[in-house]
Design an enzyme around this catalytic site. Structure first.
Site, PDB file in Angstrom:
ATOM      1  N   ASP A 195      48.513  41.196  -1.763  1.00  0.00           N
ATOM      2  CA  ASP A 195      47.299  40.438  -2.067  1.00  0.00           C
ATOM      3  C   ASP A 195      46.101  40.795  -1.197  1.00  0.00           C
ATOM      4  OD1 ASP A 195      48.373  39.115   0.345  1.00  0.00           O
ATOM      5  OD2 ASP A 195      46.884  37.554  -0.079  1.00  0.00           O
ATOM      6  N   ASN A 236      45.692  44.598   4.048  1.00  0.00           N
ATOM      7  CA  ASN A 236      46.790  45.307   4.705  1.00  0.00           C
ATOM      8  C   ASN A 236      47.909  45.713   3.738  1.00  0.00           C
ATOM      9  OD1 ASN A 236      47.600  42.645   4.328  1.00  0.00           O
ATOM     10  ND2 ASN A 236      48.707  42.504   6.260  1.00  0.00           N
ATOM     11  N   ASP A 249      52.663  36.252   2.853  1.00  0.00           N
ATOM     12  CA  ASP A 249      51.601  35.242   2.741  1.00  0.00           C
ATOM     13  C   ASP A 249      50.636  35.594   1.617  1.00  0.00           C
ATOM     14  OD1 ASP A 249      52.446  33.708   5.049  1.00  0.00           O
ATOM     15  OD2 ASP A 249      51.707  35.363   6.270  1.00  0.00           O
ATOM     16  N   ASP A 265      54.783  41.707  -0.051  1.00  0.00           N
ATOM     17  CA  ASP A 265      54.044  41.003   0.986  1.00  0.00           C
ATOM     18  C   ASP A 265      54.473  39.538   0.956  1.00  0.00           C
ATOM     19  OD1 ASP A 265      51.822  40.410   2.846  1.00  0.00           O
ATOM     20  OD2 ASP A 265      50.965  39.406   1.098  1.00  0.00           O
TER      21      ASP A 265
END
Length: 283
Positions: free
Chosen positions: A218, A221, A11, A9
Site C-alpha cells: 500500500d 516502501n 500495515d 505488506d
C-alpha cells in the site's frame, strides 16, 4: 500454476485499521498454501518480533522480510541481516537528537530503543508497532547492530520534517535512504536494502523466479517489491505512486483484500485463469 511465493505488506494491507485480520480464514488458507508448496512471506517495515506476534500460531512456519528488507528470516533460520556502520549510526544519532529526540527510535537486531525524551503519551502508539521496545538513558550508548532509524512524526509537521531530513549530509551522500512507511513514521534505512532486496535471499534459497511471485502492498516502501513481482498488487487504499507500478489492484485493506487475493491463487486452475481472475479483481 506459477505462483510459488506470496509476499504481503502488513500495515494498511494485510491488517485492518485495528491491526487485526481474519485469523480463522487465513489459517485455513495457509494450510492450503503449505500443501501446494507456496511460501508465505510477511514483508514489512515492522520489527521481526512485531511480525511474529501477528502470526503466533505459525510464527516458525512462515518467512519474514522485516525492517523494510534489512532482516530476513525463514522460520527460525536467519537468512540475512543488513545494518549501518557504527560511524553512520553515530552521525545520525548525534544530529537527530538535537531536534527530534522525542521521536527517534533506533531499530536493531535485538530490539528497538527510545531515549528518555519520549513522551509517556507516545507509548501506546509505539508499543503497538514495536513489540520489543526498550527505553534507555542514552541512545548513543546502545549496544546493538542498527538496521533502521525510525522517526515518530506525531509531534512534528510531516512536510517540514521530511524537507529538513532531505538536507542532511548522510542522506544527500547516499549513506542513508529516507522512506515513508505510513502511519506517521519516517524510516531511515540502509540504501538498496528494501523489501525486494530481502525477497532476493528467499528466492535464491527456494529457487523462485520473479514471475512466480505475488506481492501486495500500500505504501512507498512497497514499490520495489510490487514492481519486482510477476503479480504485483496495490490495495485500493494504496498511495498513487504504488498504483502506478502495480499490475493489479485489490480491494481496500478493511475488506480483507489480501485474503481475497490468496483465494484467487488457491482457486485458479491454470495460468490463464489466474491472470483473468487477477484482472477481474482489479475492476
Amino acid at each position: 500454476m506459477s505462483i510459488k511465493l506470496i509476499a504481503v505488506d502488513m500495515d494498511g494491507t494485510f491488517l485492518n485499521g485495528e491491526k487485526k485480520y481474519n485469523k480463522q480464514r487465513f489459517l485455513a488458507q495457509f494450510l492450503q498454501l503449505q500443501a501446494r508448496n507456496i511460501h508465505f512471506v510477511a514483508a514489512s517495515g515492522n520489527q521481526l518480533w512485531t511480525l511474529k506476534n501477528y502470526f503466533s500460531e505459525i510464527q516458525d512456519e512462515i518467512a519474514y522480510v522485516a525492517e523494510n528488507g534489512a532482516y530476513v528470516m525463514d522460520g527460525v533460520e536467519e537468512v540475512s541481516f543488513s545494518h549501518f556502520s557504527q560511524n553512520v549510526v553515530n552521525t545520525m544519532v548525534d544530529d537527530l537528537l538535537q531536534r527530534y529526540a522525542d521521536g527517534v527510535i533506533l531499530c536493531g537486531k535485538q530490539g528497538a530503543y527510545i531515549g528518555p525524551e519520549v513522551k509517556p503519551e507516545a507509548m501506546p502508539k509505539l508499543n503497538k508497532y514495536f513489540k520489543r521496545l526498550q527505553q534507555v538513558d542514552d541512545l548513543k550508548k546502545v549496544d546493538d547492530l542498527i538496521c533502521k532509524v525510525t522517526i515518530n512524526t506525531t509531534y512534528y509537521d510531516f512536510e517540514t520534517l521530511t524537507n529538513d531530513l532531505k538536507t542532511k549530509s548522510y542522506i544527500q551522500s547516499g549513506d542513508v535512504k529516507m522512506v515513508s512507511s505510513g502511519f506517521g513514521f519516517i524510516d531511515l534505512i540502509v540504501p538498496h536494502k528494501h523489501k525486494a532486496y530481502g525477497l532476493d535471499f528467499l528466492q535464491k534459497k527456494w529457487q523462485v523466479q520473479d514471475h512466480e511471485i505475488l506481492a501486495i502492498g500500500d505504501n512507498n516502501n512497497d514499490i520495489e517489491m510490487v514492481k519486482k513481482a510477476g503479480y504485483g498488487f496495490a490495495v485500493e487504499n494504496a498511495i498513487p505512486e504504488l498504483k502506478q507500478v502495480a499490475k493489479y489492484q485489490a480491494k481496500h485493506n478493511e475488506q480483507e483484500a489480501v485474503l481475497d487475493v490468496i483465494d484467487i491463487v488457491l482457486n485458479a486452475t491454470s495460468e490463464e485463469e489466474l491472470v483473468r481472475l487477477c484482472q477481474a479483481e482489479s475492476l
